[in-house]
Design an enzyme around this catalytic site. Structure first.
Site, PDB file in Angstrom:
ATOM      1  N   ALA A  11      45.774  79.923  46.587  1.00 33.54           N
ATOM      2  CA  ALA A  11      44.323  80.172  46.473  1.00 33.54           C
ATOM      3  C   ALA A  11      43.923  81.614  46.777  1.00 33.54           C
ATOM      4  O   ALA A  11      42.807  82.023  46.445  1.00 33.54           O
ATOM      5  CB  ALA A  11      43.567  79.236  47.396  1.00 33.54           C
ATOM      6  N   HIS A 237      53.753  81.712  25.756  1.00 31.70           N
ATOM      7  CA  HIS A 237      52.567  81.935  24.915  1.00 31.70           C
ATOM      8  C   HIS A 237      52.889  82.141  23.427  1.00 31.70           C
ATOM      9  O   HIS A 237      52.257  81.550  22.557  1.00 31.70           O
ATOM     10  CB  HIS A 237      51.808  83.175  25.395  1.00 31.70           C
ATOM     11  CG  HIS A 237      51.369  83.108  26.821  1.00 31.70           C
ATOM     12  ND1 HIS A 237      50.901  81.955  27.409  1.00 31.70           N
ATOM     13  CD2 HIS A 237      51.296  84.054  27.791  1.00 31.70           C
ATOM     14  CE1 HIS A 237      50.568  82.197  28.663  1.00 31.70           C
ATOM     15  NE2 HIS A 237      50.810  83.468  28.926  1.00 31.70           N
TER      16      HIS A 237
HETATM   17  C1  BG6 Z   1      49.800  85.791  31.500  1.00 31.73           C
HETATM   18  C2  BG6 Z   1      50.980  86.698  31.705  1.00 31.73           C
HETATM   19  O1  BG6 Z   1      50.249  84.459  31.396  1.00 31.73           O
HETATM   20  O2  BG6 Z   1      49.124  86.152  30.303  1.00 31.73           O
HETATM   21  C3  BG6 Z   1      50.522  88.148  31.750  1.00 31.73           C
HETATM   22  O3  BG6 Z   1      51.646  86.356  32.912  1.00 31.73           O
HETATM   23  C4  BG6 Z   1      49.694  88.487  30.526  1.00 31.73           C
HETATM   24  O4  BG6 Z   1      51.627  89.013  31.870  1.00 31.73           O
HETATM   25  C5  BG6 Z   1      48.587  87.461  30.338  1.00 31.73           C
HETATM   26  O5  BG6 Z   1      49.141  89.777  30.687  1.00 31.73           O
HETATM   27  C6  BG6 Z   1      47.817  87.686  29.054  1.00 31.73           C
HETATM   28  O6  BG6 Z   1      46.762  86.784  29.017  1.00 31.73           O
HETATM   29  P1  BG6 Z   1      45.378  87.134  28.338  1.00 31.73           P
HETATM   30  O7  BG6 Z   1      44.557  85.896  28.482  1.00 31.73           O
HETATM   31  O8  BG6 Z   1      44.820  88.309  29.051  1.00 31.73           O
HETATM   32  O9  BG6 Z   1      45.711  87.434  26.910  1.00 31.73           O
END
Ligand code: BG6
Length: 470
Positions: A11, A237
């Site tokens: 948190a 991602h």
């Molecule tokens: C996170 C990664 O999951 O996603 C980061 O750990 C990255 O390294 C980020 O910068 C990017 O997310 P967003 O939402 O800013 O595109």
């Protein structure tokens, strides 16, 4: 909605400050949280008294939920429900007692939502602690990526999870799937008749999924050193984006149907070939505080991916992401095959730039179809033109939800559609396994550039769409 007790592990961490508390706050502002709830922040080290903790959170929520969306009255209501209780993988008794007390106070229907925003190596021991203290009972639990470090550790984590939780209780979050623009890929593909007929190898000749980031590691040296960009972004991602782009039409848009299709798709993805993956590290990374002087950790990855099924056989999917790059973009490009008969030539202005469908998945997202058209004038001369949609204009009166906000809401609604299954996570590690076993050499690149030259070569003659043609 029934009363809830939210427990946020980690948190005082970055994610909680930037996304989780602001997300919960915005949900409350929009009237989307249950009327009755408590939030118990937890972590190894106490942030001080509850008042001090709330004060720090107020600043973070103000900053990260957008000051225009901050509201003092709602904050007061929100803040008075927040407390902090220390816990660790070896000691969860006091936390379990605090959660029980909050549940008793809110009544017999109260549900528990546990958010595990903890480092990857703490995940498994924390899960055991949740089982041992009874905190796991009837709870829904949200897990932050990466889910393990490789195939073996992800299997071990899933086994540990399944000893304590049923799969229905688990919400493995990949926040890219919470982005409005990413869900929109499903809407465009399956709510319209005209995309699907061309959404295949006969009409699409290449796909690029490009997520350069201009930020560096922003004080996350510990995380980067132990995780690296390949595990942080590619196995998570970027593969999830590929999933939504490439899957077959599901029978319904629900958790089970999407999981079935993603499973089929990832079965068809060929394991990555380390010779077609480029690793880079930005110059100066080794001088960042907390980074080893000889670090070989990659801050940049470009990879070629093949989907060996009827729809996509022979279509290269190129993935690229990195830190300290020239621009921050999240661009998906689908390049179309050329017309079968060349009726126009260079004298008519016909060039080698094929039609492209481009998704910009930024907050202000756009979808653009780039095509050739007749340039007004006396001759039949071609030029490039765009069919363009900007979501903030098309839906000017809509209020988009931030990714975490949306996904937290889905957990409250018990909807796993945008979350990842155990099987899927393991398959993704399987695909990445050859690269983890035989990591490519790390090439250095200049900060503010587009990555190492080797990544340019990977893209071949066509190059990367971003930035040349942006
Ligand atoms: C996170 C990664 O999951 O996603 C980061 O750990 C990255 O390294 C980020 O910068 C990017 O997310 P967003 O939402 O800013 O595109």
């Amino acid at each position: 909605m029934v009363p809830h007790v939210f427990v946020i592990f980690g948190a005082t961490g970055d994610l909680a400050r930037r996304k989780l508390f602001p997300g919960l706050f915005r949900l409350m502002r929009s009237g989307l949280l249950p009327e009755q709830f408590r939030i118990i922040g937890s972590g190894r080290n106490s942030p001080g008294t509850d008042e001090e903790f709330r004060y720090k959170l107020a600043k973070a929520v103000f900053k990260f939920s957008g000051s225009a969306r901050f509201d003092d009255h709602v904050w007061e209501e929100f803040a008075q429900r927040i407390t902090f209780q220390t816990s660790s993988k070896d000691d969860g008794e006091a936390l379990a007692a605090a959660v029980d007390a909050a549940m008793a106070e809110l009544g017999p229907d109260t549900r528990k939502l546990l958010y595990l925003s903890v480092p990857p190596d703490s995940m498994e021991p924390m899960v055991k602690m949740l089982g041992a203290t009874g905190l796991a009972e009837d709870a829904r639990v949200v897990l932050e990526k990466p889910f393990g470090r490789d195939l073996e550790s992800s299997r071990s984590l899933n086994t540990a999870l399944h000893q304590v939780f049923a799969e229905e209780q688990l919400f493995r979050i990949d926040h890219f799937l919470g982005k409005e623009a990413v869900q929109n890929i499903l809407a465009l593909r399956f709510a319209n008749g005209f995309f699907e007929p061309v959404w295949n190898r006969h009409h699409i000749s290449y796909v690029q999924i490009d997520v350069p980031e201009s930020i560096g590691i922003e004080g996350r040296a510990g995380f980067m050193e132990s995780t690296g960009t390949f595990r942080d972004m590619i196995s998570t991602h970027l593969f999830q984006l590929l999933g939504f782009l490439a899957l077959e039409p599901p029978v319904h848009v629900d958790a089970e149907s999407l999981r079935v299709e993603k499973r089929k798709l990832f079965q068809a993805v060929r394991a990555l070939d380390p010779d077609r993956v480029v690793f880079g590290q930005y110059e100066g990374y080794r001088d960042e505080p907390g980074v080893a002087g000889e670090s070989e950790v990659e801050t940049f990855v470009a990879a070629e991916v093949w989907v060996d099924n009827w729809r996509w056989k022979g279509v290269p999917f190129l993935l690229r992401t990195g830190k300290a790059m020239e621009q921050s973009r999240r661009t998906i490009t689908l390049g179309f095959v050329e017309p079968p008969l060349k009726m126009f030539d260079s004298a008519n202005g016909f060039d080698s730039q094929p039609n492209e469908l481009v998704f910009e998945l930024t907050e202000d997202s756009t979808v653009t179809l780039e095509l050739r058209a007749k340039r007004p004038g006396p001759a039949l001369k071609l030029d490039h033109a765009k069919l363009h949609m900007r979501f903030s204009e098309a839906f000017a009166d809509a209020e988009p939800l931030e990714a975490y906000e949306r996904l937290l809401l889905d957990v409250l609604r018990d909807d796993q559609t945008l979350f990842t299954s155990a099987e899927e996570v393991e398959r993704l590690w399987e695909l990445c396994d050859p690269v983890l076993r035989q990591p490519p050499k790390v090439h250095s690149y200049e900060q503010g550039s587009w990555g190492p030259a080797q990544a340019m070569e990977l893209a071949g003659e066509r190059g990367w769409r971003v930035p040349e043609k942006s």
